[in-house]
Design an enzyme around this catalytic site. Sequence first.
Site, mmCIF file in Angstrom:
data_model
loop_
_atom_site.group_PDB
_atom_site.id
_atom_site.type_symbol
_atom_site.label_atom_id
_atom_site.label_comp_id
_atom_site.label_asym_id
_atom_site.label_seq_id
_atom_site.Cartn_x
_atom_site.Cartn_y
_atom_site.Cartn_z
ATOM 1 N N CYS A 1 -11.088 2.531 -0.616
ATOM 2 C CA CYS A 1 -9.709 2.883 -0.271
ATOM 3 C C CYS A 1 -9.397 2.070 0.974
ATOM 4 O O CYS A 1 -10.206 2.036 1.915
ATOM 5 C CB CYS A 1 -9.587 4.379 0.022
ATOM 6 S SG CYS A 1 -8.017 4.848 0.794
ATOM 7 N N THR A 2 -8.258 1.407 0.986
ATOM 8 C CA THR A 2 -7.973 0.488 2.099
ATOM 9 C C THR A 2 -7.692 1.215 3.417
ATOM 10 O O THR A 2 -7.628 0.574 4.459
ATOM 11 C CB THR A 2 -6.798 -0.441 1.745
ATOM 12 O OG1 THR A 2 -5.677 0.367 1.344
ATOM 13 C CG2 THR A 2 -7.178 -1.393 0.635
ATOM 14 N N HIS A 3 -7.536 2.535 3.367
ATOM 15 C CA HIS A 3 -7.432 3.277 4.630
ATOM 16 C C HIS A 3 -8.806 3.400 5.304
ATOM 17 O O HIS A 3 -8.878 3.563 6.521
ATOM 18 C CB HIS A 3 -6.899 4.698 4.397
ATOM 19 C CG HIS A 3 -5.414 4.790 4.184
ATOM 20 N ND1 HIS A 3 -4.789 4.305 3.063
ATOM 21 C CD2 HIS A 3 -4.427 5.345 4.962
ATOM 22 C CE1 HIS A 3 -3.485 4.564 3.149
ATOM 23 N NE2 HIS A 3 -3.246 5.182 4.295
ATOM 24 N N ASP B 1 0.861 -1.195 0.000
ATOM 25 C CA ASP B 1 0.000 0.000 0.000
ATOM 26 C C ASP B 1 0.889 1.232 0.000
ATOM 27 O O ASP B 1 2.082 1.151 0.330
ATOM 28 C CB ASP B 1 -0.923 0.020 1.238
ATOM 29 C CG ASP B 1 -1.885 1.213 1.207
ATOM 30 O OD1 ASP B 1 -2.435 1.511 0.127
ATOM 31 O OD2 ASP B 1 -2.081 1.860 2.251
ATOM 32 N N SER B 2 0.284 2.365 -0.343
ATOM 33 C CA SER B 2 1.019 3.630 -0.267
ATOM 34 C C SER B 2 1.434 3.916 1.178
ATOM 35 O O SER B 2 2.390 4.644 1.416
ATOM 36 C CB SER B 2 0.132 4.770 -0.770
ATOM 37 O OG SER B 2 -0.996 4.869 0.075
ATOM 38 N N CYS C 1 -4.216 -1.484 -2.323
ATOM 39 C CA CYS C 1 -4.356 -0.037 -2.510
ATOM 40 C C CYS C 1 -5.195 0.141 -3.771
ATOM 41 O O CYS C 1 -4.786 -0.294 -4.859
ATOM 42 C CB CYS C 1 -2.965 0.572 -2.701
ATOM 43 S SG CYS C 1 -2.997 2.323 -3.103
ATOM 44 N N ASN C 2 -6.354 0.750 -3.617
ATOM 45 C CA ASN C 2 -7.244 0.929 -4.778
ATOM 46 C C ASN C 2 -6.652 1.901 -5.783
ATOM 47 O O ASN C 2 -6.819 1.741 -6.988
ATOM 48 C CB ASN C 2 -8.602 1.453 -4.305
ATOM 49 C CG ASN C 2 -9.340 0.419 -3.491
ATOM 50 O OD1 ASN C 2 -10.125 -0.348 -4.024
ATOM 51 N ND2 ASN C 2 -9.075 0.362 -2.196
ATOM 52 N N THR C 3 -5.957 2.917 -5.263
ATOM 53 C CA THR C 3 -5.378 3.928 -6.150
ATOM 54 C C THR C 3 -4.333 3.273 -7.052
ATOM 55 O O THR C 3 -4.309 3.500 -8.268
ATOM 56 C CB THR C 3 -4.753 5.053 -5.297
ATOM 57 O OG1 THR C 3 -5.717 5.468 -4.320
ATOM 58 C CG2 THR C 3 -4.345 6.222 -6.138
ATOM 59 N N TYR D 1 -1.041 8.601 -2.287
ATOM 60 C CA TYR D 1 -1.001 8.428 -3.738
ATOM 61 C C TYR D 1 -2.229 9.070 -4.401
ATOM 62 O O TYR D 1 -2.201 9.395 -5.575
ATOM 63 C CB TYR D 1 -1.023 6.934 -4.096
ATOM 64 C CG TYR D 1 0.305 6.217 -4.046
ATOM 65 C CD1 TYR D 1 1.415 6.746 -3.387
ATOM 66 C CD2 TYR D 1 0.443 4.974 -4.664
ATOM 67 C CE1 TYR D 1 2.622 6.049 -3.348
ATOM 68 C CE2 TYR D 1 1.642 4.277 -4.636
ATOM 69 C CZ TYR D 1 2.732 4.814 -3.980
ATOM 70 O OH TYR D 1 3.923 4.126 -3.954
ATOM 71 N N GLY D 2 -3.305 9.175 -3.618
ATOM 72 C CA GLY D 2 -4.603 9.546 -4.194
ATOM 73 C C GLY D 2 -4.694 10.937 -4.768
ATOM 74 O O GLY D 2 -5.665 11.269 -5.444
ATOM 75 N N GLU E 1 -2.842 8.986 7.995
ATOM 76 C CA GLU E 1 -1.376 8.801 8.030
ATOM 77 C C GLU E 1 -0.746 9.649 9.136
ATOM 78 O O GLU E 1 0.231 9.241 9.754
ATOM 79 C CB GLU E 1 -0.748 9.163 6.677
ATOM 80 C CG GLU E 1 -1.043 8.180 5.548
ATOM 81 C CD GLU E 1 -0.229 6.891 5.641
ATOM 82 O OE1 GLU E 1 0.976 6.949 5.905
ATOM 83 O OE2 GLU E 1 -0.836 5.802 5.446
HETATM 84 N N1 DGL Z 1 -5.011 3.106 0.650
HETATM 85 C C1 DGL Z 1 -4.917 3.494 -0.704
HETATM 86 C C2 DGL Z 1 -6.138 3.164 -1.491
HETATM 87 O O1 DGL Z 1 -6.724 2.117 -1.236
HETATM 88 C C3 DGL Z 1 -4.248 4.766 -1.077
HETATM 89 C C4 DGL Z 1 -4.490 5.992 -0.379
HETATM 90 C C5 DGL Z 1 -3.572 7.095 -0.820
HETATM 91 O O2 DGL Z 1 -2.358 6.925 -0.735
HETATM 92 O O3 DGL Z 1 -4.098 8.143 -1.235
HETATM 93 O O4 DGL Z 1 -6.522 3.858 -2.382
#
Ligand code: DGL
Length: 269
Positions: A194-196, A7-8, A70-72, A39-40, A162
């Site tokens: 988003c996995t967060h 993940d990011s 990470c979806n992004t 990353y988003g 974060e």
């Molecule tokens: N957790 C990530 C996702 O699922 C990325 C979030 C990010 O870095 O913006 O998209």
Amino acid sequence: MAVGIFDSGLGGLTVLDAAQKRLPDVDFLYYGDNARAPYGVRDAEDVYQLTKAAVHDMWDKGCDLVILACNTASAAALRRMQEGGLPQGKRVLGVFVPLIEALTERQWGDNSPPREVEVKHVALFATPATVASRAFQRELAFRAIGVDVEAQACGGVVDAIEDGDMILAEALVRSHVDALKRKMPHPQAAILGCTHYPLMEQTFQEALGPEVKVFSQGSLVADSLADYLTRHPGMHGNGKGGFYTTGNPGRVSDRATQFLRREITFQAA
Ligand code: DGL
């Protein structure tokens, strides 16, 4: 022997945690690119280059299979990496498909034509980059017809998580849910894309109301990984597990320990 989870930053820990519970005998190598999160807010080319570099590092550390938790990264890099050709014996998988298979009530890997499904109005919460990619809608269209998706780009939530500022994260989630409800007052289902966001799942559920079914990726990805490893038993890799970060290992370990409520120790990637 370790399966890689990327993940990011910290969000992929929600997938790792579910995967460890589902597959207690499998060793995992977790890699967070915390130095470059989020990353988003980056463009697709940037996300692709960063994801590719991290995945190559994980392959070099002995993983054969890497899950982009990470979806992004899944939206911007997965298809491009797969189509560009992967090194012999190496695989990379994303997190969209298990979620969409659950939403559309399909068995893992059911590739039959798209059909009508129970759920008609879906709220998607994701990063600005994932929303802009329309990757979720594209994957959904392969499997279901007649589903109305309203997407809400949740700016700021990943930064707040974060930084460990959960009060800000909660306020932002509530305002993003309000914004979504102005566009779609009565969603039947909500996707935490988003996995967060599973770290804020209770806030999403409270703000959406009890009648909205919230889908989050941890256990869905874990089930689909278990199925994949049964069908591909040679994909456990030959490296050792552990936690790697491009960020500050002490700081990232503290946050991870707080989120998973158990001692997690990161080392420099
Ligand atoms: N957790 C990530 C996702 O699922 C990325 C979030 C990010 O870095 O913006 O998209």
